[in-house]
Design a protein around this motif. Structure first.
Motif, PDB file in Angstrom:
ATOM      1  N   ASN A  40       0.837  -1.204   0.000  1.00 28.36           N
ATOM      2  CA  ASN A  40       0.000   0.000   0.000  1.00 28.36           C
ATOM      3  C   ASN A  40       0.873   1.255   0.000  1.00 28.36           C
ATOM      4  N   ASP A  41       1.508   1.492  -1.123  1.00 27.34           N
ATOM      5  CA  ASP A  41       2.357   2.667  -1.295  1.00 27.34           C
ATOM      6  C   ASP A  41       1.470   3.880  -1.580  1.00 27.34           C
ATOM      7  N   PRO A  42       1.463   4.888  -0.694  1.00 24.38           N
ATOM      8  CA  PRO A  42       0.582   6.051  -0.915  1.00 24.38           C
ATOM      9  C   PRO A  42       0.951   6.848  -2.157  1.00 24.38           C
ATOM     10  N   HIS A  43       2.151   6.636  -2.682  1.00 28.26           N
ATOM     11  CA  HIS A  43       2.594   7.381  -3.858  1.00 28.26           C
ATOM     12  C   HIS A  43       2.402   6.595  -5.152  1.00 28.26           C
ATOM     13  N   ALA A  44       1.893   5.361  -5.056  1.00 24.33           N
ATOM     14  CA  ALA A  44       1.719   4.533  -6.249  1.00 24.33           C
ATOM     15  C   ALA A  44       0.614   5.088  -7.141  1.00 24.33           C
ATOM     16  N   THR A  45       0.785   4.911  -8.429  1.00 26.36           N
ATOM     17  CA  THR A  45      -0.193   5.350  -9.422  1.00 26.36           C
ATOM     18  C   THR A  45      -0.477   4.193 -10.378  1.00 26.36           C
ATOM     19  N   VAL A  46      -1.500   4.371 -11.194  1.00 28.27           N
ATOM     20  CA  VAL A  46      -1.775   3.384 -12.234  1.00 28.27           C
ATOM     21  C   VAL A  46      -0.549   3.210 -13.118  1.00 28.27           C
ATOM     22  N   ASP A  47       0.081   4.323 -13.490  1.00 26.15           N
ATOM     23  CA  ASP A  47       1.260   4.249 -14.367  1.00 26.15           C
ATOM     24  C   ASP A  47       2.404   3.479 -13.718  1.00 26.15           C
ATOM     25  N   ALA A 102       8.307 -17.033 -23.120  1.00 26.68           N
ATOM     26  CA  ALA A 102       6.869 -17.252 -22.918  1.00 26.68           C
ATOM     27  C   ALA A 102       6.084 -16.941 -24.186  1.00 26.68           C
ATOM     28  N   ASP A 103       5.108 -17.810 -24.482  1.00 24.52           N
ATOM     29  CA  ASP A 103       4.190 -17.559 -25.597  1.00 24.52           C
ATOM     30  C   ASP A 103       2.976 -16.760 -25.151  1.00 24.52           C
ATOM     31  N   ILE A 104       2.598 -16.889 -23.880  1.00 26.57           N
ATOM     32  CA  ILE A 104       1.449 -16.163 -23.350  1.00 26.57           C
ATOM     33  C   ILE A 104       1.684 -15.896 -21.871  1.00 26.57           C
ATOM     34  N   ILE A 105       1.320 -14.697 -21.416  1.00 25.11           N
ATOM     35  CA  ILE A 105       1.598 -14.237 -20.059  1.00 25.11           C
ATOM     36  C   ILE A 105       0.291 -13.779 -19.427  1.00 25.11           C
ATOM     37  N   CYS A 106       0.014 -14.272 -18.229  1.00 29.19           N
ATOM     38  CA  CYS A 106      -1.212 -13.908 -17.526  1.00 29.19           C
ATOM     39  C   CYS A 106      -0.887 -13.095 -16.281  1.00 29.19           C
ATOM     40  N   PHE A 107      -1.585 -11.974 -16.101  1.00 27.37           N
ATOM     41  CA  PHE A 107      -1.418 -11.127 -14.918  1.00 27.37           C
ATOM     42  C   PHE A 107      -2.610 -11.303 -13.978  1.00 27.37           C
ATOM     43  N   SER A 108      -2.375 -10.933 -12.718  1.00 31.41           N
ATOM     44  CA  SER A 108      -3.383 -11.095 -11.682  1.00 31.41           C
ATOM     45  C   SER A 108      -4.524 -10.083 -11.839  1.00 31.41           C
ATOM     46  N   GLU A 109      -5.519 -10.245 -10.994  1.00 32.04           N
ATOM     47  CA  GLU A 109      -6.722  -9.417 -11.056  1.00 32.04           C
ATOM     48  C   GLU A 109      -6.447  -7.998 -10.548  1.00 32.04           C
ATOM     49  N   LEU A 110      -6.870  -7.018 -11.342  1.00 30.88           N
ATOM     50  CA  LEU A 110      -6.882  -5.600 -10.945  1.00 30.88           C
ATOM     51  C   LEU A 110      -5.514  -5.100 -10.463  1.00 30.88           C
ATOM     52  N   MET A 111      -4.462  -5.583 -11.077  1.00 30.69           N
ATOM     53  CA  MET A 111      -3.116  -5.213 -10.640  1.00 30.69           C
ATOM     54  C   MET A 111      -2.763  -3.757 -10.950  1.00 30.69           C
ATOM     55  N   ILE A 112      -3.460  -3.165 -11.892  1.00 30.77           N
ATOM     56  CA  ILE A 112      -3.068  -1.798 -12.273  1.00 30.77           C
ATOM     57  C   ILE A 112      -3.550  -0.762 -11.259  1.00 30.77           C
ATOM     58  N   ARG A 113      -4.485  -1.148 -10.384  1.00 27.32           N
ATOM     59  CA  ARG A 113      -5.089  -0.155  -9.486  1.00 27.32           C
ATOM     60  C   ARG A 113      -4.417  -0.148  -8.114  1.00 27.32           C
ATOM     61  N   PRO A 114      -3.727   0.926  -7.755  1.00 31.50           N
ATOM     62  CA  PRO A 114      -3.192   1.052  -6.394  1.00 31.50           C
ATOM     63  C   PRO A 114      -4.330   1.194  -5.386  1.00 31.50           C
ATOM     64  N   ILE A 136     -11.412   0.535 -23.392  1.00 33.02           N
ATOM     65  CA  ILE A 136     -10.785  -0.447 -24.271  1.00 33.02           C
ATOM     66  C   ILE A 136     -11.145  -0.085 -25.716  1.00 33.02           C
ATOM     67  N   PRO A 137     -10.173   0.321 -26.527  1.00 34.56           N
ATOM     68  CA  PRO A 137      -8.758   0.534 -26.187  1.00 34.56           C
ATOM     69  C   PRO A 137      -8.589   1.806 -25.364  1.00 34.56           C
ATOM     70  N   GLY A 138      -7.416   1.911 -24.780  1.00 30.16           N
ATOM     71  CA  GLY A 138      -7.099   3.066 -23.959  1.00 30.16           C
ATOM     72  C   GLY A 138      -5.622   3.042 -23.622  1.00 30.16           C
ATOM     73  N   PRO A 139      -5.161   3.959 -22.767  1.00 28.51           N
ATOM     74  CA  PRO A 139      -3.731   4.048 -22.455  1.00 28.51           C
ATOM     75  C   PRO A 139      -3.129   2.761 -21.897  1.00 28.51           C
ATOM     76  N   VAL A 140      -3.867   2.057 -21.023  1.00 29.80           N
ATOM     77  CA  VAL A 140      -3.319   0.826 -20.443  1.00 29.80           C
ATOM     78  C   VAL A 140      -3.200  -0.269 -21.492  1.00 29.80           C
ATOM     79  N   THR A 141      -4.246  -0.484 -22.268  1.00 28.10           N
ATOM     80  CA  THR A 141      -4.150  -1.528 -23.298  1.00 28.10           C
ATOM     81  C   THR A 141      -3.088  -1.176 -24.327  1.00 28.10           C
ATOM     82  N   GLU A 142      -2.934   0.101 -24.636  1.00 28.15           N
ATOM     83  CA  GLU A 142      -1.907   0.495 -25.609  1.00 28.15           C
ATOM     84  C   GLU A 142      -0.510   0.145 -25.102  1.00 28.15           C
ATOM     85  N   ALA A 143      -0.277   0.340 -23.794  1.00 25.62           N
ATOM     86  CA  ALA A 143       1.035   0.007 -23.225  1.00 25.62           C
ATOM     87  C   ALA A 143       1.305  -1.494 -23.320  1.00 25.62           C
ATOM     88  N   PHE A 144       0.295  -2.301 -23.022  1.00 24.01           N
ATOM     89  CA  PHE A 144       0.497  -3.744 -23.093  1.00 24.01           C
ATOM     90  C   PHE A 144       0.532  -4.233 -24.536  1.00 24.01           C
TER      91      PHE A 144
END
Length: 430
Positions: free
Chosen positions: A174-181, A199-211, A223-231
């Motif tokens: 719980n970093d108070p300075h963490a952001t979505v970015d 790896a041929d396919i990579i799976c991430f955990s649930e709601l990891m982008i949200r601090p 969707i699409p948006g800044p997060v999907t564009e980065a991935f």
């Protein structure tokens, strides 16, 4: 795959194709007929739902550990429940007729003339010397099935269908300075690590982008948006599929808990919206999805689930019914028992990316064997190479004193007409 032109199955007009039924009162009407200039075997129901009729050809000579393509085409009259009442079964026996293994012909395709072809490509087990084919019509009071000449022909062995699947584990403080970015940057670092391992396919955990301190509406993404564009950029860079989960905000402002599948080329291949919502999600305005899509990749068919979905066995089963081979689960929790049960009962690989519990991320094979499991307390990438053409069989699984494969048996031997209560919710008869 090269198939020889020699059909080992005897002509259906010959006496080698025999009528079979377990009891006289269950016997349907058998007939050898013709369809134009083509001979066919017919089975007509006898008015009793207990009916069970089979055309059986025994002792077709085959070679052990040789690959065969086996097929049978059928057509129904006055019957539309063929997926549950019409089957073709291949039984592999030794030279003395002793049972070794049995396989349903589970692959189905419609022919240009409307007939359905059931087929199987499989290797005769060690010690096999004979093949028995059964053309089955049972458990219905009405209808008629016609079978064309089956084919059993030697073919080239199936090549391995190897894929390197990757799951991730990242414990977010719980970093108070963490952001979505900042969270996205950390996740992209994990993607790089998986990419370096091939790896041929990579799976991430649930709601990891949200601090933890960021409001839901602020963290929600289009969707699409800044997060999907980065991935998408990262997927294109490392040449791997990526599954990323976050709160989606659609054009009307409605919210969903959504997993997005991004292809190797950086394109969005599809998405899955979490169907089963928790009480807290509903109170936060999250809306449920309504289906279980299965996606074609360049290595096989996959599906995606999210957290609470994992606790409902119907979720993974629905995907299996659409030929899903690997289910990827993005979750906050650690439902190991559900994971193992889903893998076994559907004959599917399960790849789980979690972030709570002692060992929340894991890769499980179709027999419920854990191939890899996270152990690091903070951050880890697990990569496991699997072969989607590998078969997993169990002695005495439905077929008697031989080996059967759960992946096909659990689908072919379902009784969906007895599951009607699953599609009805009523409080009156509890």
């Amino acid at each position: 795959m090269t198939t020889t032109s020699t059909n080992l199955a005897p002509p259906i007009a010959s006496d080698t194709w025999e009528r079979w039924s377990p009891m006289p009162q269950m016997t349907p009407i058998f007939h050898k007929a013709s369809e134009g200039n083509e001979a066919c075997l017919t089975i007509t129901a006898n008015g009793r739902r207990q009916m069970d009729g089979r055309w059986i050809c025994s002792a077709i000579p085959i070679q052990a550990e040789t690959t065969y393509r086996i097929s049978a085409q059928y057509s129904c009259e006055d019957h539309d429940d063929d997926a549950n009442t019409v089957h073709a079964l291949a039984t592999w026996n030794d030279a003395d007729g002793k049972l070794l293994q049995a396989d349903y012909l589970t692959e189905a395709s419609q022919q240009p003339d409307g007939w359905i072809e059931l087929h199987l490509t499989g290797q005769a087990p060690p010690g096999a010397g004979q093949l028995q084919l059964e053309l089955i019509f049972f458990r219905t009071a009405s209808g008629k099935v016609k079978w064309r000449q089956p084919v059993a022909a030697e073919t080239s062995p199936l090549a391995p269908r190897n894929v390197k699947v990757a799951t991730t584990f990242l414990r977010i403080d719980n970093d108070p300075h963490a952001t979505v970015d900042s969270h996205v940057r950390t996740m992209l670092e994990l993607a790089d690590e998986a990419g370096r391992q091939g790896a041929d396919i990579i799976c991430f955990s649930e709601l990891m982008i949200r601090p933890g301190g960021v409001p839901l509406m602020e963290a929600a993404q289009t969707i699409p948006g800044p997060v999907t564009e980065a991935f998408c950029r990262k997927a294109r860079e490392i040449g791997a599929y990526i599954i990323v989960n976050f709160h989606e905000k659609d054009k009307e402002g409605f919210l969903y808990n959504t997993s997005v599948l991004i292809g190797r080329t950086g394109d969005i291949e599809g998405k899955y919206r979490k169907v089963h919502l928790t009480v807290t999600e509903a109170k936060n305005g999250i809306n449920p999805g309504s289906d279980y899509p299965v996606f074609d990749t360049d290595f096989g068919k996959i599906g995606m689930l999210v957290c609470w979905d994992h606790f409902f066995p119907e979720s993974a089963r629905m995907m299996r019914l659409h030929s899903c081979e690997i289910v990827f689960v993005s979750t906050k929790g650690d439902a190991v028992m559900q994971c193992l049960a889903d893998s076994i009962s559907n004959g599917q690989y399960m790849v789980v990316a979690g972030w709570n519990g002692d060992k929340p991320s894991r890769i499980v094979n179709p027999q419920g064997v854990i191939l890899a499991e996270s152990t690091h307390p903070k951050r880890e990438v697990l990569v496991e190479e699997i072969d989607l053409n590998e078969r997993f069989r169990t002695l005495w699984l439905s077929v008697g004193p031989g080996y059967g494969e759960g992946r096909s048996l659990y689908v072919e031997e379902r009784r969906p007409n007895t599951y009607s209560e699953l599609n009805r919710r009523s409080r009156r008869n509890r």
